[in-house]
Design a protein around this motif. Sequence first.
Motif, short mmCIF file in Angstrom:
data_model
loop_
_atom_site.label_atom_id
_atom_site.label_comp_id
_atom_site.label_asym_id
_atom_site.label_seq_id
_atom_site.Cartn_x
_atom_site.Cartn_y
_atom_site.Cartn_z
N THR A 52 32.23 39.51 44.57
CA THR A 52 33.37 40.00 43.81
C THR A 52 34.18 41.01 44.62
OG1 THR A 52 31.89 39.89 41.93
CG2 THR A 52 34.01 40.86 41.55
N ASP A 204 37.97 28.25 41.89
CA ASP A 204 38.05 29.56 41.27
C ASP A 204 38.73 30.56 42.20
OD1 ASP A 204 36.95 28.95 38.90
OD2 ASP A 204 34.89 29.45 39.48
N THR A 207 42.53 30.41 42.09
CA THR A 207 43.18 30.88 40.86
C THR A 207 43.46 32.37 41.01
OG1 THR A 207 41.08 30.08 40.05
CG2 THR A 207 42.91 30.04 38.51
N PRO A 208 44.70 32.77 40.73
CA PRO A 208 44.98 34.19 40.88
C PRO A 208 44.19 35.01 39.86
CG PRO A 208 46.91 33.00 40.07
CD PRO A 208 45.85 32.00 40.30
N MET A 209 43.60 36.09 40.33
CA MET A 209 42.78 36.92 39.46
C MET A 209 43.61 38.08 38.94
SD MET A 209 39.92 37.76 38.09
CE MET A 209 38.62 36.73 38.75
N ASN A 210 43.46 38.35 37.66
CA ASN A 210 44.16 39.51 37.09
C ASN A 210 43.19 40.68 37.01
OD1 ASN A 210 46.74 38.16 36.07
ND2 ASN A 210 45.08 36.86 35.33
N PHE A 211 43.74 41.85 37.14
CA PHE A 211 42.88 43.02 37.04
C PHE A 211 43.34 43.92 35.91
CE2 PHE A 211 42.26 41.74 41.43
CZ PHE A 211 40.89 41.79 41.50
N GLU A 212 42.38 44.45 35.23
CA GLU A 212 42.68 45.35 34.14
C GLU A 212 41.69 46.50 34.22
OE1 GLU A 212 42.70 44.62 29.66
OE2 GLU A 212 43.96 43.04 30.47
N PRO A 213 41.97 47.68 34.54
CA PRO A 213 43.26 48.23 34.95
C PRO A 213 43.72 47.62 36.29
CG PRO A 213 41.48 49.79 35.34
CD PRO A 213 40.89 48.65 34.60
N GLU A 217 43.27 51.14 40.60
CA GLU A 217 42.33 51.85 39.75
C GLU A 217 40.99 51.12 39.71
OE1 GLU A 217 42.62 53.64 35.35
OE2 GLU A 217 44.53 53.13 36.31
N ALA A 218 41.08 49.80 39.71
CA ALA A 218 39.85 49.00 39.69
C ALA A 218 39.01 49.31 40.92
CB ALA A 218 40.18 47.52 39.63
N LEU A 221 37.19 52.53 40.57
CA LEU A 221 36.04 52.44 39.68
C LEU A 221 34.94 51.55 40.26
CD1 LEU A 221 37.95 52.08 36.32
CD2 LEU A 221 36.45 53.97 36.93
N LEU A 222 35.35 50.53 41.01
CA LEU A 222 34.35 49.56 41.48
C LEU A 222 33.60 50.01 42.72
CD1 LEU A 222 35.82 46.00 41.02
CD2 LEU A 222 33.87 47.04 39.90
N THR B 29 37.71 49.40 29.78
CA THR B 29 38.39 50.70 29.90
C THR B 29 39.76 50.66 29.22
OG1 THR B 29 39.13 49.96 32.06
CG2 THR B 29 37.29 51.50 32.02
N GLU B 30 40.30 49.46 29.04
CA GLU B 30 41.63 49.33 28.45
C GLU B 30 41.59 49.07 26.95
OE1 GLU B 30 44.37 49.50 31.05
OE2 GLU B 30 42.47 50.40 31.62
N PRO B 41 41.95 34.11 34.06
CA PRO B 41 41.04 34.82 34.97
C PRO B 41 41.31 36.32 34.93
CG PRO B 41 42.12 33.01 36.10
CD PRO B 41 42.79 33.15 34.78
N LEU B 42 40.26 37.09 34.76
CA LEU B 42 40.45 38.52 34.59
C LEU B 42 39.21 39.27 35.07
CD1 LEU B 42 42.27 40.75 33.17
CD2 LEU B 42 40.79 40.42 31.20
N THR B 43 39.44 40.33 35.80
CA THR B 43 38.33 41.22 36.14
C THR B 43 38.61 42.55 35.48
OG1 THR B 43 37.99 40.14 38.25
CG2 THR B 43 37.06 42.32 38.00
N THR B 44 37.65 43.04 34.73
CA THR B 44 37.90 44.30 34.05
C THR B 44 36.64 45.17 34.04
OG1 THR B 44 38.77 45.30 32.03
CG2 THR B 44 37.43 43.35 31.76
N ILE B 45 36.84 46.48 33.97
CA ILE B 45 35.73 47.42 34.01
C ILE B 45 35.23 47.69 32.59
CG2 ILE B 45 34.98 49.63 34.96
CD1 ILE B 45 36.40 48.04 37.08
N GLU B 70 33.70 39.63 35.10
CA GLU B 70 34.60 38.72 35.78
C GLU B 70 34.74 37.49 34.90
OE1 GLU B 70 35.00 37.15 40.30
OE2 GLU B 70 33.23 36.54 39.21
N LEU B 72 36.31 33.84 34.28
CA LEU B 72 36.97 32.67 34.85
C LEU B 72 37.13 31.65 33.73
CD1 LEU B 72 34.96 32.48 38.16
CD2 LEU B 72 37.31 33.22 37.91
#
Lengths: 291, 132
Positions: A52, A204, A207-213, A217-218, A221-222, B29-30, B41-45, B70, B72
Motif C-alpha cells: 500500500t 487494481d 484504477t486511480p485511488m482516492n484518498f480521504e483525507p 495528510e494521509a 498519518l500513514l 477520520t473524515e 477505490p478509496l484509501t482512508t484512515i 483500502e 477496491l
Amino acid sequence: MASMRDIKRRRISVQSTQQITKAMKLVSTVKLQKARGRAEDSKPYFDCMYKTMTSMLSKAGNIEHPYLKSNDSKKKAVVVVTSNRGLAGGYNSNIVKLITGSDLKKEDVRIYAVGEKGMDLLRHRGYEVVADYSEVIEEPVYDDARVIAARLLEDFEKGEIGEIYLAYTFFKNTVSHIPTLMKMLPVEASEEEAVQEEGADALDRITPMNFEPDEEEAITLLVPKYMSSILYGAFVEAVASENGARMQAMDSATSNAEEMIDDLELKYNRARQSAITQELTEIIAGAEALG
Amino acid sequence: MAEKFKLNIISPERSFYEGDCEFLEFVSTEGELGVYAKHIPLTTILEPCVMKIHSDGEEKKAAILGGFVEILKDKVTVLAENAEWPGDIDVARAHAAKKRAEDRLLAKKEGVDMVRAEAALKRAIARINTVD
C-alpha cells in the motif's frame, strides 16, 4: 601421554557441556517454532502495508512532504536488532559486521539499539548509542514498535537525524537467515516491484485511488503506521532468526562434543590397555629375575 | 440480496477476519462510512471505532483501534493496528481506561499529553461500544 585419570576427567567435562548444548538446542527448537508461527502470522500485515505504501507513493509521486525527502542533518539513525543472549553462532556479529562494513560513516551513525549484544559490540567499536530498547526483543509486541517509531520520527522532525536505517536478520527459512540493512526513511518508492505485478492486481493498480483525507495528510498519518509495522515485522523475524541461529549453533556444538567424546574414549581405552600391558611386563620381568 | 465483496481484516498479530461481506460500516477520520460492493477505490484512515460487518443477514461487531482501509471494487482490506472481537474485550478495564483518560482531559494540566489522552479515550469508547 596423558594419564588415564586426566582423560577421564576431560571426558566427563565434555559430556556435561554436551548435555547443556543438547538442552539449549531443544529449547531453541521449541522457541523457533513459536517465533516462526508469529512471523508467519504477521507477514500478511507487513506485506500489505509495504504494498500500500509503495503504491501510494508511486501514485502520489509529486507530493512535497517532509517524510519523503531527507532533511539537512547528516546524522543517520540505525535501528540495530540483535539478541540479548549469546551462544547463537554468528547471529549478532553478522549484524555488527553489516554495519561496520557498510558505507555509513562511523561518526555520522547514531545507534538505536534493540538487543544488548549488538549494542555492546557497537559501543565497544566507538559507535554512538543514543537509545536502548533491549527489553523489547524478549517478547516483541506491536505497541513497543509504535513507541520506537514515534521516537524515531520525533528525532527526524527535530532535525537530529536525516535518514533512518534498519539492520535486522531476515528469516528466510529455518537454516537461512540473512542480515539485512534497509532504509526506512525517507521512504523511496521502488518502481521495479510495482511493475512486476500482473493480472488482477495490475487492474487494481491502474484504477486511480482516492484518498480521504488528501494524499499529504494521509502520508502524515500513514508513515508512523508504516514505520511501526516495519519495525514489528523486523522484530518477529529477528526473534525467529535468533532461535534458528542458536539451534544450528547448538546442533553443531552437540555433534562436536560427540566427536570429542568418541576420541577421548578411544584414548582412554588405549591408555588403559597400555597400563595393563606395562603391569604384566613388570610382573613377568620380576618373576624371571626371581627364578 | 446485495452483492458481496471480499473482506480482509489484518492485524499485526494475525489475520483477523477473512470472508465475504455485503455491507461494512466504520468510522474514518473524515466521518462515518458505509461500504457496499463496487464502491469507488478509496484509501482512508480509521478512527478507533466499532466495525460492523454485515454478511448473510447477520451483523458482526469488532473493535478496530486505528489503522487504515483500502477499498477496491470487489475487495476491501482493513489494516488494523489492533482488532478485537467482543469476546476478547475486558469491559472493566476499558471502563477504567475511559475514566482515566477523561480525568486527564478534564485536568488540563501542563505536561499531560492531550493527544494521547484523547486517543486513549477513543479506544476505550470503541471497546465499550463493541460489547454493548
